[in-house]
Design a protein around this motif. Structure first.
Motif, PDB file in Angstrom:
ATOM      1  N   LEU A  51       0.884  -1.160   0.000  1.00  0.00           N
ATOM      2  CA  LEU A  51       0.000   0.000   0.000  1.00  0.00           C
ATOM      3  C   LEU A  51       0.919   1.206   0.000  1.00  0.00           C
ATOM      4  O   LEU A  51       1.479   1.572   1.033  1.00  0.00           O
ATOM      5  N   LYS A  52       1.097   1.794  -1.176  1.00  0.00           N
ATOM      6  CA  LYS A  52       2.135   2.806  -1.385  1.00  0.00           C
ATOM      7  C   LYS A  52       1.656   4.228  -1.147  1.00  0.00           C
ATOM      8  O   LYS A  52       2.220   5.166  -1.682  1.00  0.00           O
ATOM      9  N   ASP A  53       0.644   4.399  -0.336  1.00  0.00           N
ATOM     10  CA  ASP A  53       0.125   5.731  -0.069  1.00  0.00           C
ATOM     11  C   ASP A  53      -0.399   5.777   1.356  1.00  0.00           C
ATOM     12  O   ASP A  53      -1.215   4.928   1.744  1.00  0.00           O
ATOM     13  N   VAL A  54       0.043   6.765   2.120  1.00  0.00           N
ATOM     14  CA  VAL A  54      -0.387   6.857   3.516  1.00  0.00           C
ATOM     15  C   VAL A  54      -1.881   7.150   3.618  1.00  0.00           C
ATOM     16  O   VAL A  54      -2.529   6.727   4.581  1.00  0.00           O
ATOM     17  N   ASP A  55      -2.449   7.869   2.645  1.00  0.00           N
ATOM     18  CA  ASP A  55      -3.894   8.116   2.666  1.00  0.00           C
ATOM     19  C   ASP A  55      -4.673   6.814   2.456  1.00  0.00           C
ATOM     20  O   ASP A  55      -5.697   6.603   3.092  1.00  0.00           O
ATOM     21  N   LEU A  56      -4.177   5.950   1.576  1.00  0.00           N
ATOM     22  CA  LEU A  56      -4.823   4.650   1.367  1.00  0.00           C
ATOM     23  C   LEU A  56      -4.781   3.836   2.655  1.00  0.00           C
ATOM     24  O   LEU A  56      -5.772   3.219   3.049  1.00  0.00           O
ATOM     25  N   VAL A  57      -3.646   3.837   3.327  1.00  0.00           N
ATOM     26  CA  VAL A  57      -3.519   3.101   4.589  1.00  0.00           C
ATOM     27  C   VAL A  57      -4.507   3.650   5.616  1.00  0.00           C
ATOM     28  O   VAL A  57      -5.195   2.878   6.303  1.00  0.00           O
ATOM     29  N   ALA A  58      -4.616   4.967   5.699  1.00  0.00           N
ATOM     30  CA  ALA A  58      -5.555   5.575   6.648  1.00  0.00           C
ATOM     31  C   ALA A  58      -6.996   5.168   6.329  1.00  0.00           C
ATOM     32  O   ALA A  58      -7.779   4.872   7.237  1.00  0.00           O
ATOM     33  N   VAL A  59      -7.339   5.122   5.047  1.00  0.00           N
ATOM     34  CA  VAL A  59      -8.692   4.711   4.647  1.00  0.00           C
ATOM     35  C   VAL A  59      -8.932   3.252   5.017  1.00  0.00           C
ATOM     36  O   VAL A  59      -9.971   2.912   5.587  1.00  0.00           O
ATOM     37  N   VAL A  60      -7.980   2.386   4.720  1.00  0.00           N
ATOM     38  CA  VAL A  60      -8.136   0.958   5.032  1.00  0.00           C
ATOM     39  C   VAL A  60      -8.313   0.761   6.530  1.00  0.00           C
ATOM     40  O   VAL A  60      -9.160  -0.010   6.961  1.00  0.00           O
ATOM     41  N   ARG A  61      -7.555   1.498   7.321  1.00  0.00           N
ATOM     42  CA  ARG A  61      -7.685   1.386   8.780  1.00  0.00           C
ATOM     43  C   ARG A  61      -9.022   1.950   9.266  1.00  0.00           C
ATOM     44  O   ARG A  61      -9.582   1.470  10.248  1.00  0.00           O
ATOM     45  N   ALA A  62      -9.545   2.965   8.597  1.00  0.00           N
ATOM     46  CA  ALA A  62     -10.793   3.614   9.009  1.00  0.00           C
ATOM     47  C   ALA A  62     -12.041   2.849   8.576  1.00  0.00           C
ATOM     48  O   ALA A  62     -13.137   3.119   9.083  1.00  0.00           O
ATOM     49  N   LEU A  63     -11.898   1.921   7.643  1.00  0.00           N
ATOM     50  CA  LEU A  63     -13.065   1.225   7.094  1.00  0.00           C
ATOM     51  C   LEU A  63     -13.937   0.555   8.156  1.00  0.00           C
ATOM     52  O   LEU A  63     -15.163   0.597   8.076  1.00  0.00           O
ATOM     53  N   ALA A  64     -13.324  -0.070   9.132  1.00  0.00           N
ATOM     54  CA  ALA A  64     -14.087  -0.833  10.132  1.00  0.00           C
ATOM     55  C   ALA A  64     -15.028   0.054  10.935  1.00  0.00           C
ATOM     56  O   ALA A  64     -16.090  -0.390  11.367  1.00  0.00           O
ATOM     57  N   ASP A  65     -14.654   1.314  11.121  1.00  0.00           N
ATOM     58  CA  ASP A  65     -15.465   2.217  11.935  1.00  0.00           C
ATOM     59  C   ASP A  65     -16.353   3.144  11.107  1.00  0.00           C
ATOM     60  O   ASP A  65     -17.197   3.839  11.669  1.00  0.00           O
ATOM     61  N   ALA A  66     -16.154   3.172   9.793  1.00  0.00           N
ATOM     62  CA  ALA A  66     -16.924   4.073   8.934  1.00  0.00           C
ATOM     63  C   ALA A  66     -18.219   3.400   8.497  1.00  0.00           C
ATOM     64  O   ALA A  66     -18.240   2.199   8.231  1.00  0.00           O
ATOM     65  N   PRO A  67     -19.308   4.167   8.370  1.00  0.00           N
ATOM     66  CA  PRO A  67     -20.562   3.585   7.911  1.00  0.00           C
ATOM     67  C   PRO A  67     -20.494   3.082   6.469  1.00  0.00           C
ATOM     68  O   PRO A  67     -21.244   2.192   6.082  1.00  0.00           O
ATOM     69  N   SER A  68     -19.580   3.660   5.669  1.00  0.00           N
ATOM     70  CA  SER A  68     -19.409   3.222   4.283  1.00  0.00           C
ATOM     71  C   SER A  68     -17.984   3.540   3.842  1.00  0.00           C
ATOM     72  O   SER A  68     -17.289   4.331   4.490  1.00  0.00           O
ATOM     73  N   ALA A  69     -17.578   2.939   2.732  1.00  0.00           N
ATOM     74  CA  ALA A  69     -16.258   3.242   2.181  1.00  0.00           C
ATOM     75  C   ALA A  69     -16.182   4.706   1.768  1.00  0.00           C
ATOM     76  O   ALA A  69     -15.149   5.355   1.929  1.00  0.00           O
ATOM     77  N   GLY A  70     -17.280   5.237   1.239  1.00  0.00           N
ATOM     78  CA  GLY A  70     -17.316   6.647   0.853  1.00  0.00           C
ATOM     79  C   GLY A  70     -17.048   7.564   2.027  1.00  0.00           C
ATOM     80  O   GLY A  70     -16.355   8.576   1.888  1.00  0.00           O
ATOM     81  N   ASP A  71     -17.574   7.216   3.200  1.00  0.00           N
ATOM     82  CA  ASP A  71     -17.314   8.013   4.400  1.00  0.00           C
ATOM     83  C   ASP A  71     -15.839   7.944   4.787  1.00  0.00           C
ATOM     84  O   ASP A  71     -15.252   8.936   5.198  1.00  0.00           O
ATOM     85  N   ALA A  72     -15.233   6.774   4.673  1.00  0.00           N
ATOM     86  CA  ALA A  72     -13.809   6.637   4.976  1.00  0.00           C
ATOM     87  C   ALA A  72     -12.967   7.417   3.969  1.00  0.00           C
ATOM     88  O   ALA A  72     -11.943   8.005   4.319  1.00  0.00           O
ATOM     89  N   LEU A  73     -13.398   7.442   2.713  1.00  0.00           N
ATOM     90  CA  LEU A  73     -12.676   8.169   1.664  1.00  0.00           C
ATOM     91  C   LEU A  73     -12.807   9.681   1.791  1.00  0.00           C
ATOM     92  O   LEU A  73     -12.011  10.422   1.226  1.00  0.00           O
ATOM     93  N   ALA A  74     -13.792  10.151   2.532  1.00  0.00           N
ATOM     94  CA  ALA A  74     -14.032  11.592   2.656  1.00  0.00           C
ATOM     95  C   ALA A  74     -12.844  12.327   3.272  1.00  0.00           C
ATOM     96  O   ALA A  74     -12.660  13.516   3.015  1.00  0.00           O
TER      97      ALA A  74
END
Length: 115
Positions: free
Chosen positions: A66-89
């Motif tokens: 995972l060559k991007d720190v933002d991608l890593v942050a999104v992947v880590r946030a997925l479990a607590d986000a209501p949707s992937a779109g919310d994590a991507l926000a």
């Protein structure tokens, strides 16, 4: 002999590039939908690195960079986000399409799964 001709191939023969590892990954059959909730697969471990993280699947024994720190942050946030779109926000708008494509690929290869 040029650098583009494989060893043992006659000069001028067409060459084929090796298949990248991500293309060999077993598809999960899931397609990415940003409106759905996702999580990191329970048998995937993330190891932080300077460039982002290494994701290792204990199920398939595959490794993904995972060559991007933002991608890593999104992947880590997925479990607590209501949707992937919310994590991507949380990702800057200019980077969001690239991070979304990378996340979709993680879903396709089974590193990330729907909840």
């Amino acid at each position: 002999m040029t650098g583009t001709t494989p060893v043992g191939a006659p000069d001028g023969a067409p060459t084929s590039a090796p298949t990248p590892a991500h293309a060999l990954a077993r598809p999960s059959g899931a397609s990415f939908d940003p409106a759905r909730p996702y999580r990191l697969h329970p048998k995937v471990a993330l190891r932080p690195e300077r460039f982002g993280a290494l994701a290792y699947s204990y199920d398939t024994r595959r490794l993904s960079l995972l060559k991007d720190v933002d991608l890593v942050a999104v992947v880590r946030a997925l479990a607590d986000a209501p949707s992937a779109g919310d994590a991507l926000a949380a990702v800057p708008a200019a980077k969001r399409p690239a991070v979304e494509r990378a996340l979709a690929r993680l879903v396709e290869t089974g590193f990330v799964q729907p909840r």
